[in-house]
Design a protein around this motif. Sequence first.
Motif, PDB file in Angstrom:
ATOM      1  N   ALA A 165      28.869  46.647  51.994  1.00 26.54           N
ATOM      2  CA  ALA A 165      30.144  47.306  52.492  1.00 26.54           C
ATOM      3  C   ALA A 165      31.098  47.373  51.322  1.00 26.54           C
ATOM      4  O   ALA A 165      32.050  48.468  51.252  1.00 26.54           O
ATOM      5  N   ILE A 166      31.466  46.335  50.354  1.00 26.99           N
ATOM      6  CA  ILE A 166      32.068  46.439  49.299  1.00 26.99           C
ATOM      7  C   ILE A 166      31.857  47.655  48.505  1.00 26.99           C
ATOM      8  O   ILE A 166      32.498  48.219  47.912  1.00 26.99           O
ATOM      9  N   PHE A 167      30.540  47.463  48.385  1.00 27.86           N
ATOM     10  CA  PHE A 167      29.816  48.637  47.264  1.00 27.86           C
ATOM     11  C   PHE A 167      30.156  49.990  47.879  1.00 27.86           C
ATOM     12  O   PHE A 167      30.367  50.867  46.934  1.00 27.86           O
ATOM     13  N   GLY A 173      33.561  52.593  38.293  1.00 29.05           N
ATOM     14  CA  GLY A 173      34.156  51.491  37.114  1.00 29.05           C
ATOM     15  C   GLY A 173      34.239  50.291  37.659  1.00 29.05           C
ATOM     16  O   GLY A 173      33.956  49.366  36.774  1.00 29.05           O
ATOM     17  N   ASN A 174      34.728  49.926  38.695  1.00 33.73           N
ATOM     18  CA  ASN A 174      34.740  48.611  39.171  1.00 33.73           C
ATOM     19  C   ASN A 174      33.278  48.083  39.421  1.00 33.73           C
ATOM     20  O   ASN A 174      33.179  46.871  39.205  1.00 33.73           O
ATOM     21  N   PHE A 178      31.914  44.685  37.835  1.00 27.16           N
ATOM     22  CA  PHE A 178      31.044  43.694  38.780  1.00 27.16           C
ATOM     23  C   PHE A 178      29.636  43.211  37.755  1.00 27.16           C
ATOM     24  O   PHE A 178      29.338  42.029  37.800  1.00 27.16           O
ATOM     25  N   ILE A 179      29.053  44.215  37.469  1.00 22.11           N
ATOM     26  CA  ILE A 179      27.876  44.104  36.520  1.00 22.11           C
ATOM     27  C   ILE A 179      28.142  43.166  35.434  1.00 22.11           C
ATOM     28  O   ILE A 179      27.544  42.267  34.984  1.00 22.11           O
ATOM     29  N   GLN A 180      29.183  43.388  34.585  1.00 23.61           N
ATOM     30  CA  GLN A 180      29.702  42.953  33.476  1.00 23.61           C
ATOM     31  C   GLN A 180      29.864  41.363  33.593  1.00 23.61           C
ATOM     32  O   GLN A 180      29.636  40.424  32.746  1.00 23.61           O
ATOM     33  N   CYS A 181      30.306  41.023  34.978  1.00 28.11           N
ATOM     34  CA  CYS A 181      30.845  39.784  35.126  1.00 28.11           C
ATOM     35  C   CYS A 181      29.583  38.767  35.808  1.00 28.11           C
ATOM     36  O   CYS A 181      29.895  37.464  35.689  1.00 28.11           O
ATOM     37  N   LEU A 182      28.569  39.545  35.961  1.00 30.22           N
ATOM     38  CA  LEU A 182      27.309  38.719  36.295  1.00 30.22           C
ATOM     39  C   LEU A 182      26.748  37.757  35.315  1.00 30.22           C
ATOM     40  O   LEU A 182      26.687  38.128  34.263  1.00 30.22           O
ATOM     41  N   ASN A 183      26.279  36.806  35.652  1.00 31.26           N
ATOM     42  CA  ASN A 183      25.634  35.930  34.501  1.00 31.26           C
ATOM     43  C   ASN A 183      24.260  36.731  33.917  1.00 31.26           C
ATOM     44  O   ASN A 183      23.669  37.550  34.440  1.00 31.26           O
ATOM     45  N   PHE A 213      29.659  52.432  32.309  1.00 26.56           N
ATOM     46  CA  PHE A 213      30.877  52.768  31.944  1.00 26.56           C
ATOM     47  C   PHE A 213      30.971  53.969  31.159  1.00 26.56           C
ATOM     48  O   PHE A 213      31.774  54.922  31.176  1.00 26.56           O
ATOM     49  N   LEU A 214      29.804  54.544  30.816  1.00 27.60           N
ATOM     50  CA  LEU A 214      29.323  55.879  30.066  1.00 27.60           C
ATOM     51  C   LEU A 214      29.459  57.001  31.192  1.00 27.60           C
ATOM     52  O   LEU A 214      30.312  58.041  30.966  1.00 27.60           O
ATOM     53  N   ILE A 215      28.623  56.735  32.294  1.00 26.00           N
ATOM     54  CA  ILE A 215      28.532  57.899  33.127  1.00 26.00           C
ATOM     55  C   ILE A 215      29.848  58.091  34.357  1.00 26.00           C
ATOM     56  O   ILE A 215      30.042  59.095  34.905  1.00 26.00           O
TER      57      ILE A 215
END
Length: 323
Positions: A165-167, A173-174, A178-183, A213-215
Motif C-alpha cells: 500500500a505504501i508503494f 524517487g522515494n 528505499f532501495i538505496q537504504c536496503l542492506n 534515479f535515472l528514469i
Amino acid sequence: MQGKTTNGLMRHLRDTHGITIGGSAHKQKLLNMGYYHGYKGYRFVRNKNNKIAYSHFDEVVAIYEYDSKIKSLLYSNIMLIETALKNYTLERLVQIGPVDFEYIFTNLLNDYKKHPVGSKDYHKKMKSRLDLRNKIYSTISYNFSDNKAVIQHFFHKNEPIPLWAIFEVISLGNFGFFIQCLNLDTRILIAKDLGVHSTSHNQNGRILEDIIFLIKDLRNAIAHNGVVFDCRFSKADASARLKEYLQHTTHINNITFNSIVDYMVIVMFLLKKLGSSKTELKKLVRKFVNESESLRGKIPVPVYTSIMGSDFRNKTTALERYI
C-alpha cells in the motif's frame, strides 16, 4: 500589464524572432500548443543559451509534435516499468519476512550498519534512512487527508499499513531512496531477481537504485507533460557504473543520456528484462526511429544533430540487434 493576443504574438515571432508565421492554420497551431508552454519551451536545446535558429513556424511545430509523440510512445511503458520494479521488490521482501514498514525499517533498511558507529558514512546513511521514514510517513499522512482509499482502509481497521500500500502512494524517487537504504544482501537479491546484477561492474547491489534515479526524471516529465525531446528533464548525471554496464550488456557505445535515444535504450533494456517480447520491442523501436527520421526531414540537419546526436543511427541499429 497588457498581454498579447495570438495575432500579436504571431507579429512578435515575425518581427522579433524572424520566424515566418501567418494564416489561420498557424494561428490554430499556436493556440493549440500555446506560446508560453509551446514556443518558449521549444525554442532551445537543453538550455536557454542553446537557442534554435528557427526560420519557419512549421519547424517549431515539428519539434513540438515530435516531443508529444515520444511522450505518448513511452508513457505506458515507463509506468509499466515503475509498477514492475515495485512488485519485484515486494515479491522478494515477502520471501524474507513480514512486509509491514516497521519490520522492514528495523531489519532491512539498515545499510548504515556496515559502517563504524559514529563515522561520517554511518551518520550519512543513518540520516538518509531517517529522512526516508519521514518522507514515507508524510506521504501516508497526505494520502490519508486526501481520502486515498488504500491508506484509509488500514487506518480505519487500526492495522499496520503494508508495504504494498505504501508503494502505491510513494513517488518513484522515494522508492529509489528505499532501495538505496536496503542492506547489501537484500539489494543484490532484488537485482538478481530482475536480472540486472553483475559482479564485473562494481555494482554492490546499487545498479537498481541507479536505474530508478535515472528514469524517475523521465517518468515525471512524461507524466506532467514536460519537455522530453532534448533530455532537459535530467536533474543528475547517470552513474559511471550504469553507463558502463549498459554499454557492456547492449553493445551500444557512447551512452551518455544527453540524447533521448539513450533513454530509449534503457527503457528497451528494462522491458526486455521484464519479459516483453521481441516483436513488441522491435515495434516500439521502429516507431521511435520512424518518428525521429520524420523529424529529420522537417528541421535543419544541424538542429536535428544537436538534438539526436551524430550517432543516432548507429545506436538504433545496435539497439535493434540487442533486442
